[in-house]
Design a protein around this motif. Sequence first.
Motif: not given
Lengths: 107, 125
Positions: A32, A50, A92
Amino acid sequence: DIQMTQSPSTLSASVGDRVTITCRASQSISNWLAWYQQKPGKAPNLLIYKASTLESGVPSRFSGSGSGTEFTLTISSLQPDDFATYYCHHYNSNLFTFGPGTKVDIK
Amino acid sequence: QVQLQESGPGLVKPSETLSLTCTVSRGSISNSHYYWGWIRQSPGKGLEWIGGVYYSGSASYNPSLKSRVTISVDRSKNQFSLKLTSVTAADTAVYYCARHPYDTSDSYIHAPLFGGQGTLVTVSS
Protein backbone atom coordinates in the motif's frame (compact mmCIF):
# COMPACT_ATOMS: atom_id res chain seq x y z
CA ASP A 1 1.81 5.20 14.00
CA ILE A 2 3.60 4.13 10.83
CA GLN A 3 6.51 6.40 9.91
CA MET A 4 7.81 6.80 6.38
CA THR A 5 11.41 7.76 5.62
CA GLN A 6 13.08 8.50 2.30
CA SER A 7 16.66 8.51 1.10
CA PRO A 8 18.41 10.47 -0.06
CA SER A 9 16.81 13.77 0.89
CA THR A 10 18.46 15.43 -2.10
CA LEU A 11 19.83 13.86 -5.23
CA SER A 12 21.87 15.62 -7.92
CA ALA A 13 21.73 14.00 -11.33
CA SER A 14 22.14 14.67 -15.03
CA VAL A 15 19.78 14.15 -17.94
CA GLY A 16 19.96 10.53 -19.00
CA ASP A 17 20.98 9.22 -15.56
CA ARG A 18 19.24 6.28 -13.91
CA VAL A 19 17.86 7.50 -10.61
CA THR A 20 16.69 5.46 -7.63
CA ILE A 21 14.89 6.77 -4.55
CA THR A 22 14.27 4.58 -1.50
CA CYS A 23 11.33 4.72 0.87
CA ARG A 24 11.14 2.76 4.12
CA ALA A 25 8.19 2.12 6.40
CA SER A 26 8.56 1.66 10.15
CA GLN A 27 6.48 -1.55 9.89
CA SER A 28 5.16 -3.71 7.10
CA ILE A 29 2.64 -1.98 4.86
CA SER A 30 2.28 -4.76 2.27
CA ASN A 31 2.14 -2.96 -1.07
CA TRP A 32 0.00 0.00 0.00
CA LEU A 33 2.53 2.51 -1.24
CA ALA A 34 2.23 5.33 -3.75
CA TRP A 35 4.74 7.73 -5.29
CA TYR A 36 4.10 11.37 -6.18
CA GLN A 37 6.01 13.99 -8.13
CA GLN A 38 5.69 17.64 -7.11
CA LYS A 39 6.99 20.70 -8.91
CA PRO A 40 7.22 24.15 -7.28
CA GLY A 41 3.85 25.83 -6.88
CA LYS A 42 1.95 22.76 -8.06
CA ALA A 43 0.01 20.00 -6.36
CA PRO A 44 1.59 16.55 -6.09
CA ASN A 45 0.94 14.32 -9.08
CA LEU A 46 0.37 10.58 -8.61
CA LEU A 47 2.94 8.46 -10.46
CA ILE A 48 2.61 4.97 -9.01
CA TYR A 49 0.19 3.16 -6.67
CA LYS A 50 0.15 -0.28 -5.08
CA ALA A 51 3.95 -0.03 -5.07
CA SER A 52 4.41 -0.84 -8.73
CA THR A 53 1.31 0.09 -10.78
CA LEU A 54 1.88 3.01 -13.11
CA GLU A 55 -0.86 5.63 -13.07
CA SER A 56 -2.45 6.25 -16.44
CA GLY A 57 -0.53 8.78 -18.52
CA VAL A 58 2.72 8.49 -16.57
CA PRO A 59 5.80 7.82 -18.74
CA SER A 60 7.15 4.29 -18.66
CA ARG A 61 10.59 5.50 -17.54
CA PHE A 62 9.08 5.61 -14.05
CA SER A 63 8.82 2.33 -12.17
CA GLY A 64 8.22 1.24 -8.62
CA SER A 65 9.09 -1.88 -6.69
CA GLY A 66 9.11 -3.33 -3.20
CA SER A 67 6.78 -4.62 -0.54
CA GLY A 68 6.68 -4.85 3.22
CA THR A 69 8.97 -2.13 4.52
CA GLU A 70 11.28 -1.19 1.65
CA PHE A 71 10.31 0.39 -1.64
CA THR A 72 12.06 2.06 -4.55
CA LEU A 73 11.13 4.51 -7.25
CA THR A 74 13.32 4.32 -10.33
CA ILE A 75 13.57 6.73 -13.23
CA SER A 76 15.33 4.81 -15.98
CA SER A 77 16.61 7.82 -17.93
CA LEU A 78 16.15 11.19 -16.27
CA GLN A 79 14.50 13.82 -18.46
CA PRO A 80 14.50 17.63 -18.02
CA ASP A 81 10.85 17.50 -16.93
CA ASP A 82 11.72 15.11 -14.09
CA PHE A 83 13.61 17.59 -11.90
CA ALA A 84 11.19 17.82 -8.99
CA THR A 85 10.51 16.55 -5.49
CA TYR A 86 9.27 12.99 -5.04
CA TYR A 87 7.20 11.72 -2.12
CA CYS A 88 6.30 8.24 -1.08
CA HIS A 89 2.92 7.77 0.56
CA HIS A 90 1.43 4.96 2.59
CA TYR A 91 -2.33 4.59 2.35
CA ASN A 92 -4.37 2.12 4.33
CA SER A 93 -7.99 3.17 3.99
CA ASN A 94 -8.25 5.54 6.97
CA LEU A 95 -4.53 5.99 7.52
CA PHE A 96 -2.48 8.15 5.18
CA THR A 97 1.18 9.03 5.77
CA PHE A 98 3.62 10.82 3.49
CA GLY A 99 7.38 10.57 3.40
CA PRO A 100 9.51 13.72 3.81
CA GLY A 101 10.41 13.92 0.14
CA THR A 102 13.46 13.59 -2.12
CA LYS A 103 14.47 16.56 -4.22
CA VAL A 104 16.02 15.69 -7.57
CA ASP A 105 18.03 18.59 -8.90
CA ILE A 106 20.42 19.25 -11.73
CA LYS A 107 24.01 18.15 -11.25
CA GLN B 1 -11.61 14.61 -15.87
CA VAL B 2 -12.94 15.63 -12.47
CA GLN B 3 -11.71 19.03 -11.39
CA LEU B 4 -11.47 20.39 -7.88
CA GLN B 5 -11.13 24.00 -6.74
CA GLU B 6 -10.39 25.17 -3.22
CA SER B 7 -11.80 28.45 -1.93
CA GLY B 8 -11.78 30.36 1.33
CA PRO B 9 -9.97 33.07 3.29
CA GLY B 10 -6.23 33.27 2.89
CA LEU B 11 -5.73 34.81 6.33
CA VAL B 12 -7.13 33.55 9.62
CA LYS B 13 -6.47 34.94 13.09
CA PRO B 14 -5.05 32.72 15.84
CA SER B 15 -7.70 30.90 17.89
CA GLU B 16 -10.30 31.35 15.14
CA THR B 17 -11.76 28.77 12.75
CA LEU B 18 -10.30 28.03 9.33
CA SER B 19 -13.02 27.28 6.78
CA LEU B 20 -12.39 26.06 3.24
CA THR B 21 -14.64 24.72 0.51
CA CYS B 22 -13.79 22.46 -2.41
CA THR B 23 -16.02 22.65 -5.47
CA VAL B 24 -16.19 19.59 -7.68
CA SER B 25 -16.71 20.11 -11.39
CA ARG B 26 -16.88 17.79 -14.41
CA GLY B 27 -18.16 15.09 -12.09
CA SER B 28 -20.54 14.37 -9.25
CA ILE B 29 -19.63 14.41 -5.60
CA SER B 30 -22.22 11.64 -5.24
CA ASN B 31 -20.11 9.26 -7.31
CA SER B 32 -19.82 6.19 -5.08
CA HIS B 33 -16.34 5.40 -6.42
CA TYR B 34 -14.71 8.42 -4.81
CA TYR B 35 -13.89 9.58 -1.31
CA TRP B 36 -13.16 13.29 -0.90
CA GLY B 37 -10.20 14.46 1.15
CA TRP B 38 -8.22 17.39 2.50
CA ILE B 39 -4.43 17.43 2.67
CA ARG B 40 -2.14 20.23 3.73
CA GLN B 41 1.51 21.04 3.16
CA SER B 42 3.70 23.20 5.32
CA PRO B 43 7.47 23.70 5.34
CA GLY B 44 7.67 22.36 8.87
CA LYS B 45 5.48 19.25 8.64
CA GLY B 46 5.51 18.38 4.95
CA LEU B 47 2.41 16.73 3.50
CA GLU B 48 -0.26 15.83 6.05
CA TRP B 49 -3.61 14.13 5.44
CA ILE B 50 -6.30 15.98 7.38
CA GLY B 51 -9.34 13.85 6.71
CA GLY B 52 -12.02 12.97 4.23
CA VAL B 53 -15.69 12.39 3.62
CA TYR B 54 -17.88 10.09 1.55
CA TYR B 55 -20.91 11.42 -0.31
CA SER B 56 -23.10 9.85 2.38
CA GLY B 57 -21.55 12.22 4.92
CA SER B 58 -19.45 9.57 6.67
CA ALA B 59 -16.12 11.20 7.57
CA SER B 60 -12.73 10.14 8.92
CA TYR B 61 -9.93 12.23 10.36
CA ASN B 62 -6.23 12.22 11.12
CA PRO B 63 -6.06 11.31 14.83
CA SER B 64 -3.63 14.17 15.45
CA LEU B 65 -6.21 16.72 14.26
CA LYS B 66 -9.46 14.93 15.01
CA SER B 67 -10.44 17.09 17.97
CA ARG B 68 -10.37 20.25 15.83
CA VAL B 69 -11.56 19.09 12.40
CA THR B 70 -14.94 18.72 10.76
CA ILE B 71 -15.34 17.73 7.11
CA SER B 72 -18.77 17.78 5.53
CA VAL B 73 -20.40 17.36 2.14
CA ASP B 74 -23.06 19.43 0.40
CA ARG B 75 -24.41 17.33 -2.44
CA SER B 76 -26.77 20.05 -3.66
CA LYS B 77 -23.79 22.32 -4.35
CA ASN B 78 -21.36 19.56 -5.38
CA GLN B 79 -19.00 20.74 -2.66
CA PHE B 80 -17.26 19.48 0.45
CA SER B 81 -15.87 21.61 3.23
CA LEU B 82 -13.20 21.73 5.91
CA LYS B 83 -13.44 23.44 9.28
CA LEU B 84 -10.41 23.56 11.57
CA THR B 85 -10.94 25.21 14.93
CA SER B 86 -8.59 26.97 17.35
CA VAL B 87 -5.92 27.55 14.73
CA THR B 88 -2.35 28.54 15.52
CA ALA B 89 0.64 29.52 13.40
CA ALA B 90 1.39 25.80 13.06
CA ASP B 91 -1.73 25.50 10.89
CA THR B 92 -0.27 27.83 8.28
CA ALA B 93 -0.02 25.74 5.13
CA VAL B 94 -1.13 25.20 1.57
CA TYR B 95 -4.41 23.29 1.76
CA TYR B 96 -5.36 20.90 -1.02
CA CYS B 97 -8.57 19.08 -1.72
CA ALA B 98 -8.32 15.70 -3.38
CA ARG B 99 -10.32 12.69 -4.44
CA HIS B 100 -9.51 9.17 -3.35
CA PRO B 101 -10.58 6.25 -5.49
CA TYR B 102 -12.93 4.21 -3.31
CA ASP B 103 -13.41 0.47 -3.65
CA THR B 104 -17.04 -0.20 -2.85
CA SER B 105 -16.47 -3.97 -2.64
CA ASP B 106 -14.29 -3.70 0.47
CA SER B 107 -14.70 -0.02 1.47
CA TYR B 108 -11.02 0.64 0.82
CA ILE B 109 -9.92 4.23 0.35
CA HIS B 110 -6.97 4.49 -2.01
CA ALA B 111 -4.19 7.03 -2.55
CA PRO B 112 -5.40 10.58 -3.22
CA LEU B 113 -5.50 12.29 -6.58
CA PHE B 114 -4.84 15.97 -6.06
CA GLY B 115 -7.24 17.92 -8.22
CA GLY B 116 -6.88 21.54 -7.11
CA GLN B 117 -3.94 23.92 -7.16
CA GLY B 118 -4.11 24.36 -3.42
CA THR B 119 -4.78 27.47 -1.39
CA LEU B 120 -2.38 29.12 1.04
CA VAL B 121 -3.84 29.82 4.45
CA THR B 122 -1.81 31.96 6.81
CA VAL B 123 -2.60 32.11 10.51
CA SER B 124 -1.60 35.50 11.83
CA SER B 125 -3.03 38.38 13.78
